[in-house]
Design an enzyme around this catalytic site. Structure first.
Site, PDB file in Angstrom:
ATOM      1  N   GLU A   1       0.828  -1.214   0.000  1.00 33.44           N
ATOM      2  CA  GLU A   1       0.000   0.000   0.000  1.00 33.44           C
ATOM      3  C   GLU A   1       0.859   1.259   0.000  1.00 33.44           C
ATOM      4  O   GLU A   1       0.777   2.096   0.905  1.00 33.44           O
ATOM      5  CB  GLU A   1      -0.974  -0.030   1.177  1.00 33.44           C
ATOM      6  CG  GLU A   1      -1.952  -1.190   1.054  1.00 33.44           C
ATOM      7  CD  GLU A   1      -3.077  -1.169   2.056  1.00 33.44           C
ATOM      8  OE1 GLU A   1      -2.906  -0.595   3.135  1.00 33.44           O
ATOM      9  OE2 GLU A   1      -4.146  -1.741   1.752  1.00 33.44           O
TER      10      GLU A   1
ATOM     11  N   GLU B   1      -5.242  -8.367  -1.279  1.00 29.10           N
ATOM     12  CA  GLU B   1      -6.011  -8.306  -0.026  1.00 29.10           C
ATOM     13  C   GLU B   1      -7.465  -8.003  -0.331  1.00 29.10           C
ATOM     14  O   GLU B   1      -7.765  -7.089  -1.098  1.00 29.10           O
ATOM     15  CB  GLU B   1      -5.494  -7.187   0.898  1.00 29.10           C
ATOM     16  CG  GLU B   1      -4.153  -7.464   1.509  1.00 29.10           C
ATOM     17  CD  GLU B   1      -3.695  -6.363   2.466  1.00 29.10           C
ATOM     18  OE1 GLU B   1      -4.551  -5.667   3.048  1.00 29.10           O
ATOM     19  OE2 GLU B   1      -2.479  -6.202   2.616  1.00 29.10           O
TER      20      GLU B   1
HETATM   21  C1  BG6 Z   1      -4.426  -3.156   4.680  1.00 29.64           C
HETATM   22  C2  BG6 Z   1      -3.074  -3.566   5.190  1.00 29.64           C
HETATM   23  O1  BG6 Z   1      -4.467  -1.784   4.668  1.00 29.64           O
HETATM   24  O2  BG6 Z   1      -5.537  -3.452   5.454  1.00 29.64           O
HETATM   25  C3  BG6 Z   1      -3.075  -4.711   6.189  1.00 29.64           C
HETATM   26  O3  BG6 Z   1      -2.217  -3.880   4.120  1.00 29.64           O
HETATM   27  C4  BG6 Z   1      -4.237  -4.520   7.137  1.00 29.64           C
HETATM   28  O4  BG6 Z   1      -1.840  -4.726   6.850  1.00 29.64           O
HETATM   29  C5  BG6 Z   1      -5.532  -4.548   6.347  1.00 29.64           C
HETATM   30  O5  BG6 Z   1      -4.272  -5.441   8.184  1.00 29.64           O
HETATM   31  C6  BG6 Z   1      -6.764  -4.430   7.214  1.00 29.64           C
HETATM   32  O6  BG6 Z   1      -6.658  -3.329   8.058  1.00 29.64           O
HETATM   33  P1  BG6 Z   1      -6.869  -3.486   9.633  1.00 29.64           P
HETATM   34  O7  BG6 Z   1      -6.584  -2.153  10.199  1.00 29.64           O
HETATM   35  O8  BG6 Z   1      -8.264  -3.953   9.783  1.00 29.64           O
HETATM   36  O9  BG6 Z   1      -5.886  -4.514  10.072  1.00 29.64           O
END
Ligand code: BG6
Length: 509
Positions: free
Chosen positions: A198, A398
């Protein structure tokens, strides 16, 4: 089994994604040095309500003052990322469970300070390198492809404290050395790499993303206000670092592929007013900017006007532009969680509104308990936009949904909301593939529960594998198969064709 034929290509990489700082723990074992993530404090619901703070807000960031205070008095704080889910010790059993679920690919990251404890040491820490050898071997043993992010939100503390992270060119050199060390060591073991997780989070989270201590940027104060000249300098340095890693990867292991990783923010206009649509265009530019440079190897036309209007004068070193050109990526990778609503601000500015999450709610979308809008159709839209723009294969690195979950009276986690989220998103992914978009893999964020990146809490659960630990690290640490474990397994076995949620609730945990 549904009668539908799979539209997913043979060999489609169904996967799960994690990051070292959110799973490994063992923060000071076997020679690992501290990282900025080791100083992120817990901001769970209880604390957010007590302190009136928003997720992703400034208090979770590391400033010079907060860092000094946390270093001087660690006993006053809880730093959950130091313990993660103890993957450093449980990796073999965890990978076996992921294999049982049928994962084809496991996206993970390498902790920079486990390899180079200070970030810029001359020689790597052999114990750190050996750990990842064991993890990769374990994945291969189970037929899982490990996919590696070089840097995922865990800048070595020394580089942040001494050099202010990617604000310094010294850190660009250190990163290249780190990347080169990994490519040489793991040549042939890793087919897919990505450079920075990101990368566009430099706008809102320069410390997490770039190891930059906010209040040390020249025009200090509110981390969300102003400072565009400096932020674009950091972005430039990081883009050069990314391109240098791509070049090294291609030189050292020509069979490997290396991509970017963008937090893709699909934007909708709030109304049909042309001004709102213009705002979408501006916001899109600030989001595409990184991928435009990484995929096309040059600065896009639109950023030049912005630089001129805002007085951004980049320090570009000799050879940088050539490096960007030679360092173009092989594939596009994105995280996709939600979409945003745009209202005309009256000026061009990528300035976030004070938090990562949109302030304008989309009345047509449901939200999670953390206020993240759920928009599966947005995934189809965004995949089409990306493919149209770059014509490169896409990996969804993701996608997922954080929920409050716990075992019921029979000890089972019945996480139908995870299933519904996955089903809806995979349906739209299939539509994008029917549209002609070239997607070669999909990784669920957190196939096993991880410590949250934004809030360092365990209670924001994504996992098909539930981990019995609470926000404070209390619990047995036991892993439990949830209902969505069996759903994802079935979905993978049918190569995405069987999307029915018909899992019996007497499953084995
Ligand atoms: C993304 C990141 O922004 O979102 C991850 O690459 C992160 O590291 C994921 O865990 C979800 O965000 P959060 O704050 O719910 O863990």
């Amino acid at each position: 089994m549904s009668q539908h034929e799979s539209v997913f290509p043979e060999g489609f990489l169904w996967g799960g994604a994690t990051a070292a700082n959110q799973i490994e723990g063992a923060w000071n074992e076997d020679g690992r040095g501290p990282a900025v993530s080791d100083y992120a404090i817990l901001l769970n619901k209880e604390m957010r309500e007590r302190e009136h703070i928003v997720e992703g807000g400034p208090l979770n960031a590391v400033t010079r003052q907060s860092l000094s205070e946390r270093m001087a008095h660690p006993e006053k704080y809880d730093f959950p990322k130091r313990r993660g889910i103890d993957f450093y010790h449980t990796y073999a059993a965890d990978i076996a469970l992921l294999a049982e679920m049928g994962l084809k690919v496991f996206r993970m990251s390498i902790s920079w300070s486990r390899i180079f404890p200070n970030g810029d040491d001359l020689e790597p820490n052999e114990l750190g390198l050996a750990f990842y050898d064991r993890v990769f071997d374990e994945c291969h043993k189970h037929g899982i492809e490990p996919m590696v992010t070089l840097s995922h939100f865990d800048m070595p503390l020394n580089l942040a404290v001494k050099y202010n992270g990617f604000a310094s060119r010294h850190v660009v050199d250190a990163f290249e050395h780190f990347a080169e060390t990994l490519f040489k060591r793991y040549k042939g073991k890793i087919r897919y790499w990505m450079t920075f997780n990101e990368i566009n989070h430099v706008y809102a989270n320069p410390c997490t993303c770039d190891g930059v201590i906010w209040d040390e940027l020249p025009d200090g104060g509110n981390p969300y206000a102003g400072r565009w000249p400096k932020k674009f300098q950091i972005a430039h340095n990081q883009l050069v670092a990314s391109a240098r890693a791509v070049i090294k990867c291609h030189e050292i292991d020509p069979k490997a592929k290396i991509g970017n990783m963008l937090c893709r923010l699909e934007n909708y206009a709030e109304t049909s007013k042309p001004e709102d649509e213009l705002q979408v265009l501006f916001e899109d530019h600030f989001n595409w900017f990184f991928t435009d440079v990484q995929a096309r190897g040059e600065y896009p036309y639109y950023i030049k006007r912005f630089f001129k209007d805002y007085g951004v004068h980049l320090e570009v070193e000799q050879g940088d532009l050539e490096t960007l050109k030679r360092g173009a990526i092989d594939y596009i990778s994105i995280s996709y969680y939600m979409t945003y609503i745009m209202r005309y601000k009256g000026k061009i500015s990528p300035e976030p509104s004070g938090q990562l999450l949109t302030v304008i709610k989309n009345p047509y979308l449901e939200q999670t308990a953390w206020g993240w809008p759920i928009d599966p159709i947005g995934l189809r839209i965004t995949l089409n936009h990306i493919y149209d723009r770059y014509h490169l294969p896409i990996f969804i690195s993701e996608n997922g949904c954080g929920l409050y979950e716990q075992p019921d009276e029979n000890g089972r986690v019945i996480d139908d909301a995870h299933i519904e989220y996955m089903k809806a998103h995979v349906e739209q992914l299939a539509e994008a593939i029917r549209d002609g978009v070239d997607v070669f893999g999909y990784a669920w964020w957190g196939p096993i529960d991880v410590v949250s990146s934004g809030t360092s809490e365990m209670s924001k659960r994504y996992g098909q594998i539930y981990v019995d630990l609470d926000d404070y690290g209390k619990g047995t640490g036991k892993r439990l198969r949830t209902k969505s474990f069996y759903y994802y397994k079935k979905l993978i076995e049918s190569n995405g064709a069987d999307l029915e949620n018909d899992i019996p609730e007497d499953f084995t945990v």
